[in-house]
Design a protein around this motif. Structure first.
Motif, PDB file in Angstrom:
ATOM      1  N   CYS A  24       0.864  -1.180   0.000  1.00  0.00           N
ATOM      2  CA  CYS A  24       0.000   0.000   0.000  1.00  0.00           C
ATOM      3  C   CYS A  24       0.902   1.233   0.000  1.00  0.00           C
ATOM      4  CB  CYS A  24      -0.904   0.021   1.233  1.00  0.00           C
ATOM      5  SG  CYS A  24      -2.112  -1.312   1.264  1.00  0.00           S
ATOM      6  N   GLU A  25       0.819   1.997  -1.059  1.00  0.00           N
ATOM      7  CA  GLU A  25       1.632   3.193  -1.205  1.00  0.00           C
ATOM      8  C   GLU A  25       0.713   4.415  -1.111  1.00  0.00           C
ATOM      9  OE1 GLU A  25       5.073   3.449  -4.073  1.00  0.00           O
ATOM     10  OE2 GLU A  25       3.622   4.778  -5.047  1.00  0.00           O
ATOM     11  N   CYS A  26       1.006   5.292  -0.166  1.00  0.00           N
ATOM     12  CA  CYS A  26       0.155   6.453   0.079  1.00  0.00           C
ATOM     13  C   CYS A  26       0.890   7.743  -0.292  1.00  0.00           C
ATOM     14  CB  CYS A  26      -0.271   6.515   1.544  1.00  0.00           C
ATOM     15  SG  CYS A  26      -1.249   5.082   2.053  1.00  0.00           S
ATOM     16  N   THR A  27       0.132   8.694  -0.784  1.00  0.00           N
ATOM     17  CA  THR A  27       0.680   9.987  -1.176  1.00  0.00           C
ATOM     18  C   THR A  27      -0.136  11.095  -0.521  1.00  0.00           C
ATOM     19  OG1 THR A  27       1.263   9.058  -3.316  1.00  0.00           O
ATOM     20  CG2 THR A  27       1.247  11.438  -3.155  1.00  0.00           C
ATOM     21  N   ASN A  28       0.578  12.066   0.053  1.00  0.00           N
ATOM     22  CA  ASN A  28      -0.073  13.258   0.595  1.00  0.00           C
ATOM     23  C   ASN A  28       0.815  14.467   0.295  1.00  0.00           C
ATOM     24  OD1 ASN A  28       1.980  13.227   2.515  1.00  0.00           O
ATOM     25  ND2 ASN A  28       0.691  12.393   4.130  1.00  0.00           N
ATOM     26  N   THR A  32       5.413  10.694  -0.662  1.00  0.00           N
ATOM     27  CA  THR A  32       4.914   9.331  -0.815  1.00  0.00           C
ATOM     28  C   THR A  32       5.579   8.428   0.210  1.00  0.00           C
ATOM     29  OG1 THR A  32       4.638   9.703  -3.184  1.00  0.00           O
ATOM     30  CG2 THR A  32       4.694   7.426  -2.459  1.00  0.00           C
ATOM     31  N   TYR A  33       4.783   7.507   0.785  1.00  0.00           N
ATOM     32  CA  TYR A  33       5.326   6.572   1.762  1.00  0.00           C
ATOM     33  C   TYR A  33       4.616   5.231   1.650  1.00  0.00           C
ATOM     34  CZ  TYR A  33       1.155   7.826   4.452  1.00  0.00           C
ATOM     35  OH  TYR A  33      -0.139   8.042   4.849  1.00  0.00           O
ATOM     36  N   ILE A  34       5.252   4.197   2.171  1.00  0.00           N
ATOM     37  CA  ILE A  34       4.689   2.852   2.195  1.00  0.00           C
ATOM     38  C   ILE A  34       3.891   2.691   3.479  1.00  0.00           C
ATOM     39  CG2 ILE A  34       5.209   0.382   2.158  1.00  0.00           C
ATOM     40  CD1 ILE A  34       5.971   1.865  -0.429  1.00  0.00           C
ATOM     41  N   ALA A  45      -6.763  -6.402  -2.349  1.00  0.00           N
ATOM     42  CA  ALA A  45      -5.657  -5.526  -1.941  1.00  0.00           C
ATOM     43  C   ALA A  45      -5.979  -4.081  -2.312  1.00  0.00           C
ATOM     44  CB  ALA A  45      -4.363  -5.965  -2.596  1.00  0.00           C
ATOM     45  N   LYS A  46      -6.562  -3.884  -3.475  1.00  0.00           N
ATOM     46  CA  LYS A  46      -6.940  -2.543  -3.912  1.00  0.00           C
ATOM     47  C   LYS A  46      -7.947  -1.933  -2.951  1.00  0.00           C
ATOM     48  CE  LYS A  46      -8.999  -0.105  -7.805  1.00  0.00           C
ATOM     49  NZ  LYS A  46      -9.619  -0.221  -9.129  1.00  0.00           N
ATOM     50  N   ALA A  61      -2.742   0.263  -4.179  1.00  0.00           N
ATOM     51  CA  ALA A  61      -2.015  -1.005  -4.097  1.00  0.00           C
ATOM     52  C   ALA A  61      -0.993  -1.055  -5.224  1.00  0.00           C
ATOM     53  CB  ALA A  61      -2.981  -2.179  -4.207  1.00  0.00           C
ATOM     54  N   LYS A  62       0.222  -1.414  -4.886  1.00  0.00           N
ATOM     55  CA  LYS A  62       1.313  -1.542  -5.879  1.00  0.00           C
ATOM     56  C   LYS A  62       1.846  -2.940  -5.850  1.00  0.00           C
ATOM     57  CE  LYS A  62       1.546   2.811  -7.075  1.00  0.00           C
ATOM     58  NZ  LYS A  62       1.660   3.427  -8.301  1.00  0.00           N
TER      59      LYS A  62
END
Length: 62
Positions: A24-28, A32-34, A45-46, A61-62
């Motif tokens: 799970c890769e998050c962006t704010n 970006t962070y895992i 997963a999505k 999800a990546k």
């Protein structure tokens, strides 16, 4: 022979939905962070990763 072909297609389709590890890769606004890993099918997963999203953070999800 047709039954064998139908069974073979079903088996191949079943294997395509096997559980795998997704990240799970998050962006704010800070970058970006895992956010973690999940072992699931691609669609589950999505949904899991998107559930981590908030108003200011978008997770995929990546």
């Amino acid at each position: 022979m047709r039954h064998f072909s139908a069974i073979l297609i079903f088996v191949i389709m079943s294997l395509a939905s096997c559980k795998k590890n997704y990240t799970c890769e998050c962006t704010n606004s800070n970058g970006t962070y895992i956010a973690g890993e999940v072992e699931a099918t691609k669609s589950k997963a999505k949904k899991h990763c998107e559930g981590l999203s908030t108003n200011s953070t978008n997770c995929l999800a990546k």
